[in-house]
Design a protein around this motif. Structure first.
Motif, PDB file in Angstrom:
ATOM      1  N   GLU A  65      -8.861  19.073 -41.072  1.00 52.76           N
ATOM      2  CA  GLU A  65      -8.655  19.052 -42.503  1.00 52.76           C
ATOM      3  C   GLU A  65      -7.598  19.937 -43.239  1.00 52.76           C
ATOM      4  OE1 GLU A  65     -12.602  20.947 -43.664  1.00 52.76           O
ATOM      5  OE2 GLU A  65     -13.962  18.756 -42.928  1.00 52.76           O
ATOM      6  N   LEU A  66      -6.861  20.682 -43.053  1.00 54.83           N
ATOM      7  CA  LEU A  66      -5.890  21.313 -42.781  1.00 54.83           C
ATOM      8  C   LEU A  66      -4.741  20.622 -42.707  1.00 54.83           C
ATOM      9  CD1 LEU A  66      -6.928  24.655 -42.235  1.00 54.83           C
ATOM     10  CD2 LEU A  66      -6.938  23.886 -44.371  1.00 54.83           C
ATOM     11  N   ALA A  67      -4.921  20.027 -41.212  1.00 55.94           N
ATOM     12  CA  ALA A  67      -4.071  19.629 -40.645  1.00 55.94           C
ATOM     13  C   ALA A  67      -3.249  17.709 -41.586  1.00 55.94           C
ATOM     14  CB  ALA A  67      -3.772  18.866 -39.044  1.00 55.94           C
ATOM     15  N   VAL A  68      -4.253  17.360 -42.268  1.00 49.58           N
ATOM     16  CA  VAL A  68      -4.612  16.240 -42.943  1.00 49.58           C
ATOM     17  C   VAL A  68      -2.492  16.708 -44.126  1.00 49.58           C
ATOM     18  CG1 VAL A  68      -5.382  14.967 -44.735  1.00 49.58           C
ATOM     19  CG2 VAL A  68      -6.497  15.377 -42.811  1.00 49.58           C
ATOM     20  N   VAL A  69      -3.321  17.571 -44.597  1.00 47.38           N
ATOM     21  CA  VAL A  69      -1.663  18.442 -45.420  1.00 47.38           C
ATOM     22  C   VAL A  69      -0.304  18.544 -44.550  1.00 47.38           C
ATOM     23  CG1 VAL A  69      -0.837  20.372 -46.656  1.00 47.38           C
ATOM     24  CG2 VAL A  69      -3.150  19.799 -46.504  1.00 47.38           C
ATOM     25  N   ALA A  70      -0.085  18.125 -43.805  1.00 49.38           N
ATOM     26  CA  ALA A  70       1.208  17.974 -42.532  1.00 49.38           C
ATOM     27  C   ALA A  70       1.311  16.592 -42.876  1.00 49.38           C
ATOM     28  CB  ALA A  70       0.728  17.727 -41.141  1.00 49.38           C
ATOM     29  N   PHE A  71       0.928  15.551 -43.156  1.00 42.81           N
ATOM     30  CA  PHE A  71       1.422  14.652 -43.828  1.00 42.81           C
ATOM     31  C   PHE A  71       2.531  14.239 -44.502  1.00 42.81           C
ATOM     32  CE2 PHE A  71      -2.705  11.982 -41.716  1.00 42.81           C
ATOM     33  CZ  PHE A  71      -2.396  11.949 -40.682  1.00 42.81           C
ATOM     34  N   ALA A  72       1.948  14.568 -45.413  1.00 41.24           N
ATOM     35  CA  ALA A  72       3.131  15.297 -45.997  1.00 41.24           C
ATOM     36  C   ALA A  72       4.377  15.699 -46.482  1.00 41.24           C
ATOM     37  CB  ALA A  72       3.233  16.347 -47.480  1.00 41.24           C
ATOM     38  N   GLN A  77      10.457  14.319 -46.305  1.00 41.07           N
ATOM     39  CA  GLN A  77      11.565  14.643 -45.717  1.00 41.07           C
ATOM     40  C   GLN A  77      12.342  13.397 -45.207  1.00 41.07           C
ATOM     41  OE1 GLN A  77      10.150  15.419 -41.701  1.00 41.07           O
ATOM     42  NE2 GLN A  77      10.786  17.670 -41.816  1.00 41.07           N
ATOM     43  N   GLN A  78      11.386  11.912 -45.924  1.00 41.49           N
ATOM     44  CA  GLN A  78      12.162  10.221 -45.938  1.00 41.49           C
ATOM     45  C   GLN A  78      11.972  10.227 -47.060  1.00 41.49           C
ATOM     46  OE1 GLN A  78      13.221   8.790 -43.413  1.00 41.49           O
ATOM     47  NE2 GLN A  78      12.757  10.482 -42.176  1.00 41.49           N
ATOM     48  N   ALA A  79      11.549  11.079 -48.562  1.00 40.82           N
ATOM     49  CA  ALA A  79      11.448  10.325 -49.739  1.00 40.82           C
ATOM     50  C   ALA A  79      12.959   9.933 -50.441  1.00 40.82           C
ATOM     51  CB  ALA A  79      11.797  11.857 -50.634  1.00 40.82           C
ATOM     52  N   ARG A  83      11.719   6.352 -52.025  1.00 47.67           N
ATOM     53  CA  ARG A  83      11.591   5.458 -53.674  1.00 47.67           C
ATOM     54  C   ARG A  83      12.998   4.924 -53.541  1.00 47.67           C
ATOM     55  NH1 ARG A  83      12.563  11.363 -54.545  1.00 47.67           N
ATOM     56  NH2 ARG A  83      14.961  11.354 -53.473  1.00 47.67           N
ATOM     57  N   GLU A  84      14.088   4.417 -52.296  1.00 50.45           N
ATOM     58  CA  GLU A  84      14.862   3.310 -52.765  1.00 50.45           C
ATOM     59  C   GLU A  84      13.842   2.271 -52.427  1.00 50.45           C
ATOM     60  OE1 GLU A  84      17.445   3.818 -49.460  1.00 50.45           O
ATOM     61  OE2 GLU A  84      18.856   4.893 -51.023  1.00 50.45           O
ATOM     62  N   GLN A  85      12.973   2.033 -51.647  1.00 49.64           N
ATOM     63  CA  GLN A  85      12.149   1.016 -51.004  1.00 49.64           C
ATOM     64  C   GLN A  85      11.082   0.809 -52.088  1.00 49.64           C
ATOM     65  OE1 GLN A  85      13.350  -0.165 -47.143  1.00 49.64           O
ATOM     66  NE2 GLN A  85      13.774   2.058 -46.910  1.00 49.64           N
ATOM     67  N   LEU A  86      10.380   1.559 -52.971  1.00 48.46           N
ATOM     68  CA  LEU A  86       8.840   1.659 -53.843  1.00 48.46           C
ATOM     69  C   LEU A  86       8.410   0.548 -53.982  1.00 48.46           C
ATOM     70  CD1 LEU A  86       7.500   4.069 -53.973  1.00 48.46           C
ATOM     71  CD2 LEU A  86       7.905   3.865 -56.464  1.00 48.46           C
ATOM     72  N   ALA A 200       6.496   8.586 -41.130  1.00 46.08           N
ATOM     73  CA  ALA A 200       6.369   8.442 -41.847  1.00 46.08           C
ATOM     74  C   ALA A 200       5.786   7.758 -43.068  1.00 46.08           C
ATOM     75  CB  ALA A 200       8.093   9.335 -42.599  1.00 46.08           C
ATOM     76  N   PHE A 201       6.497   6.523 -42.481  1.00 45.68           N
ATOM     77  CA  PHE A 201       6.177   5.036 -43.153  1.00 45.68           C
ATOM     78  C   PHE A 201       5.255   4.711 -43.229  1.00 45.68           C
ATOM     79  CE2 PHE A 201      10.633   5.289 -44.614  1.00 45.68           C
ATOM     80  CZ  PHE A 201      10.678   4.747 -45.861  1.00 45.68           C
ATOM     81  N   ALA A 202       4.395   5.039 -41.734  1.00 46.05           N
ATOM     82  CA  ALA A 202       2.748   5.052 -41.268  1.00 46.05           C
ATOM     83  C   ALA A 202       1.797   5.715 -42.472  1.00 46.05           C
ATOM     84  CB  ALA A 202       3.013   5.145 -39.578  1.00 46.05           C
ATOM     85  N   SER A 203       2.381   6.899 -43.146  1.00 43.23           N
ATOM     86  CA  SER A 203       1.580   7.947 -43.365  1.00 43.23           C
ATOM     87  C   SER A 203       1.736   7.027 -45.132  1.00 43.23           C
ATOM     88  CB  SER A 203       2.251   9.172 -43.766  1.00 43.23           C
ATOM     89  OG  SER A 203       1.742   9.600 -42.829  1.00 43.23           O
TER      90      SER A 203
END
Length: 229
Positions: A65-72, A77-79, A83-86, A200-203
């Protein structure tokens, strides 16, 4: 299975399969699928109640449950790329959800499947808690929805990247979106092992597809019921 044995058995199987995965580069050597199949087989063969296993693995569940936060982190890192392809990403993921739910209903209608079964299957490509919740609102069976989500995730983790390679999809962002859209959290794990961009893109795809399915599935399902009357 004794409660005290559940945790070391799960951790040991995971580490063992991870070691095998480094040695044998095969999609069948999957760190989620193989331990799960072995544990299921042990429970069936010994006639043990799965509740004892669940009790023994509670510490792992809390850590997950805590590890889910790691998806962020990979998303952050790929923000800039995101944003360019949102809007193309949102469009692709929405179409993915539409195709997933739509093809399920069409094939189910051809096979004359029961509505409660279709409501359980329609949410197969999103993460388990959301799939159970959405299917229940449509009159589905949450347990079936959860089981199918796990099966779809495992299949995606095993054959996802080989299929993308055959199809000529080599762009890391496209690979990540495909894995997250088709194989949810388990696909994210497989994508993250390939590369940080894919992870990142899978998340991101898992989140957007989950929202899109929650929005699209109920009206599509009720439209199907109306059409079949």
């Amino acid at each position: 299975m004794m409660v005290w044995l559940a945790l070391p058995l799960t951790a040991g199987l995971y580490l063992w399969v991870k070691m095998l995965a480094r040695r044998y580069k095969s999609p069948l050597v999957n760190t989620i699928m193989l331990p799960a199949l072995i544990i299921i087989a042990l429970l069936v063969l010994t006639g043990q109640d799965s509740s004892a296993y669940q009790t023994g693995t509670q510490p792992l569940n809390r850590l997950l449950e805590l590890a889910v936060v790691a998806f962020a982190l990979p998303l952050y890192q790929q923000a800039a790329k995101i944003r360019e392809q949102l809007w193309p990403i949102v469009l692709c993921c929405s179409l993915s959800a539409l195709i997933s739910v739509g093809t399920t209903l069409i094939i189910g209608g051809i096979l004359h499947a029961k509505p409660e079964l279709l409501a359980s299957i329609a949410t197969k490509s999103i993460t388990t808690p959301l799939a159970m919740s959405v299917s229940e609102t449509m009159g589905g069976i949450p347990a079936i929805a959860a089981g199918l989500v796990i099966i779809v995730g495992m299949m995606g983790a095993i054959i996802g990247f080989p299929l993308l390679k055959i199809a000529g999809v080599v762009h890391p962002e496209a690979q990540g979106l495909a894995m997250g859209a088709g194989a949810h959290a388990i696909g994210i794990g497989a994508a993250a092992e390939v590369g940080p961009v894919q992870g990142a893109f899978a998340s991101l795809a898992m989140v957007v597809c989950g929202i899109a399915t929650a929005v699209l599935a109920p009206p599509l399902f009720h439209l199907y019921l109306w059409f079949m009357q």
